[in-house]
Design an enzyme around this catalytic site. Structure first.
Site, PDB file in Angstrom:
ATOM      1  N   SER A 149       0.835  -1.207   0.000  1.00  0.00           N
ATOM      2  CA  SER A 149       0.000   0.000   0.000  1.00  0.00           C
ATOM      3  C   SER A 149       0.865   1.250   0.000  1.00  0.00           C
ATOM      4  O   SER A 149       1.777   1.381   0.834  1.00  0.00           O
ATOM      5  CB  SER A 149      -0.871   0.029   1.262  1.00  0.00           C
ATOM      6  OG  SER A 149      -1.973  -0.791   1.116  1.00  0.00           O
ATOM      7  N   HIS A 156      -3.542   0.970  -4.583  1.00  0.00           N
ATOM      8  CA  HIS A 156      -3.154  -0.233  -5.330  1.00  0.00           C
ATOM      9  C   HIS A 156      -3.664  -0.087  -6.760  1.00  0.00           C
ATOM     10  O   HIS A 156      -4.859  -0.213  -7.025  1.00  0.00           O
ATOM     11  CB  HIS A 156      -3.736  -1.496  -4.675  1.00  0.00           C
ATOM     12  CG  HIS A 156      -3.063  -1.855  -3.384  1.00  0.00           C
ATOM     13  ND1 HIS A 156      -2.013  -2.732  -3.316  1.00  0.00           N
ATOM     14  CD2 HIS A 156      -3.279  -1.417  -2.132  1.00  0.00           C
ATOM     15  CE1 HIS A 156      -1.616  -2.834  -2.054  1.00  0.00           C
ATOM     16  NE2 HIS A 156      -2.366  -2.044  -1.318  1.00  0.00           N
ATOM     17  N   HIS A 173      -6.242  -8.514  -1.379  1.00  0.00           N
ATOM     18  CA  HIS A 173      -6.335  -8.761   0.055  1.00  0.00           C
ATOM     19  C   HIS A 173      -7.576  -9.596   0.370  1.00  0.00           C
ATOM     20  O   HIS A 173      -8.592  -9.488  -0.318  1.00  0.00           O
ATOM     21  CB  HIS A 173      -6.438  -7.437   0.825  1.00  0.00           C
ATOM     22  CG  HIS A 173      -5.319  -6.479   0.553  1.00  0.00           C
ATOM     23  ND1 HIS A 173      -5.337  -5.610  -0.520  1.00  0.00           N
ATOM     24  CD2 HIS A 173      -4.150  -6.252   1.203  1.00  0.00           C
ATOM     25  CE1 HIS A 173      -4.226  -4.885  -0.509  1.00  0.00           C
ATOM     26  NE2 HIS A 173      -3.490  -5.257   0.516  1.00  0.00           N
ATOM     27  N   GLU A 226     -10.909  -7.775   0.720  1.00  0.00           N
ATOM     28  CA  GLU A 226     -11.615  -7.332  -0.491  1.00  0.00           C
ATOM     29  C   GLU A 226     -12.676  -8.347  -0.906  1.00  0.00           C
ATOM     30  O   GLU A 226     -13.472  -8.089  -1.807  1.00  0.00           O
ATOM     31  CB  GLU A 226     -10.619  -7.137  -1.641  1.00  0.00           C
ATOM     32  CG  GLU A 226      -9.678  -5.969  -1.437  1.00  0.00           C
ATOM     33  CD  GLU A 226      -8.626  -5.894  -2.532  1.00  0.00           C
ATOM     34  OE1 GLU A 226      -8.938  -5.450  -3.636  1.00  0.00           O
ATOM     35  OE2 GLU A 226      -7.474  -6.299  -2.255  1.00  0.00           O
ATOM     36  N   MET A 270      -1.927  -6.768   6.704  1.00  0.00           N
ATOM     37  CA  MET A 270      -3.084  -7.504   6.172  1.00  0.00           C
ATOM     38  C   MET A 270      -2.729  -8.240   4.882  1.00  0.00           C
ATOM     39  O   MET A 270      -3.588  -8.424   4.018  1.00  0.00           O
ATOM     40  CB  MET A 270      -4.249  -6.534   5.905  1.00  0.00           C
ATOM     41  CG  MET A 270      -4.700  -5.749   7.113  1.00  0.00           C
ATOM     42  SD  MET A 270      -6.044  -4.606   6.720  1.00  0.00           S
ATOM     43  CE  MET A 270      -5.980  -3.489   8.129  1.00  0.00           C
TER      44      MET A 270
END
Ligand SMILES: O=P(O)(O)O[C@@H]1C[C@H](O)[C@@H](CO)O1
Ligand code: GUN
Length: 324
Positions: free
Chosen positions: A67, A98, A120, A123, A253
């Protein structure tokens, strides 16, 4: 308790289970049967062949930009950029910071591919799908994965802007059985029970510490243990104190499942965490709160030094023979 009525039952019938609204979890098993445990070797080979048809040199190193760290890919020369939506079987990036494209080209003399945007779990993608690009990298010939991420600094000696070489990880999601390798194993990718005790290549970590000295980065370089939580919320004070007790230095994450997937298919792995915020371990009224804007800002703040560091690392890593 209120009695159950017929309307409630009809509402329940109309309920759409989460699985159906997740982005594309139904997959082909290679034998024509649907499976939710990942794309078959053959399907990913198609993706790899598509990419190979677009490039002139096979990359040996793959970089995943964390990120706010997408600008790492901007040092790539003779760049061929391929948006995720154009790549067969690829997911799409949905997170600010991203970009959503693969960038092929050269850093110095080394052919590389960078993911400008990763996937991720929060998402809505299952872990195997978050890691699909790692397997695709393997199939196109990438030998080494460099995963970067933004993370909260839990070690009290860490400062915002520090760069942590990942020595090891704790797979918190794996403790609950959520693992990118869950499901049938295809030995063409790797073994059923891959070891993880040497996940982060020792030689690479040694080189990374030497290079940090050469670049006068000693005061910001750390080495420690990373953990990934599912997100998207940042952690509570109690959660962070628990993680501190078990030896976690930085919390994020991502990365853990990518590294597991890479090691499963015998890639060399190196990972860096940019410490973008201080983890809040006290209930003091004046303690701050984590937020994504700060994460992106610190990424921007460190972009020049990270670009320099990663480009030298790529050069050095490419020059050594290493056992993964
Ligand atoms: O993709 P990474 O792991 O670098 O991103 C971290 C974790 C969340 O996606 C985001 C939170 O700000 O940064
Ligand atoms: N889980 C988690 N991820 C992050 N990414 C950047 N900072 C943080 C953080 O504090 N916690």
């Amino acid at each position: 308790m209120a009695p159950i009525n017929a309307n409630d039952i009809n509402d329940a019938k109309n309920f759409v289970p989460a699985k159906q609204v997740l982005p594309e979890v139904e997959t082909d098993n290679g034998n024509g049967k649907a499976s939710s445990k990942g794309y078959s070797y053959e399907t990913l080979q198609e993706t790899a062949n598509f990419l190979l048809s677009r490039i002139s040199e096979i990359p040996s190193i793959g970089v995943i930009c964390g990120s706010g760290m997408g600008s790492l890919a901007e040092i790539i020369k003779e760049a061929v950029r391929i948006p995720y939506e154009d790549i067969p079987n690829f997911p799409v990036s949905t997170v600010e910071g991203h970009h959503g494209q693969l960038v092929f080209g050269n850093i110095g003399d080394v052919a590389v591919v960078a993911m400008q945007g990763r996937f991720h779990y929060y998402e809505g993608y299952p872990l195997w799908k978050c890691c699909l690009p790692v397997r695709v990298m393997k199939l196109i010939g990438v030998k080494t994965l460099i995963a970067t991420n933004a993370a909260g600094g839990l070690n009290p000696t860490y400062k915002i802007g520090d760069v942590m070489i990942v020595r090891d990880h704790i797979n918190m999601m794996g403790f609950a059985g959520n693992n990118p390798l869950h499901g049938p194993n295809d030995e063409r990718f790797g073994p059923r029970f891959p070891p993880m005790s040497k996940a982060y290549n020792y030689e690479f970590r040694k080189i990374a510490k030497e290079v940090a000295q050469e670049l006068n980065m000693e005061n910001i370089i750390r080495e420690g243990v990373y953990t990934c939580l599912g997100g998207p919320n940042f952690e509570t004070v109690a959660e962070l104190n628990m993680l501190k007790m078990v030896g976690v230095d930085a919390v994020g994450m991502s990365t853990v499942h990518e590294v597991i997937t890479a090691r499963h298919c015998d890639m060399n792995v190196f990972a860096l965490s940019l410490i973008t915020n201080e983890c809040v371990t006290s209930y003091a009224d004046d303690a701050g709160e984590a937020n994504h804007e700060e994460v992106l800002d610190v990424g921007r703040m460190r972009q020049d030094i990270l670009r320099k560091y990663v480009s030298v690392l790529i050069d050095r890593f490419s020059k050594i023979e290493t056992n993964p």
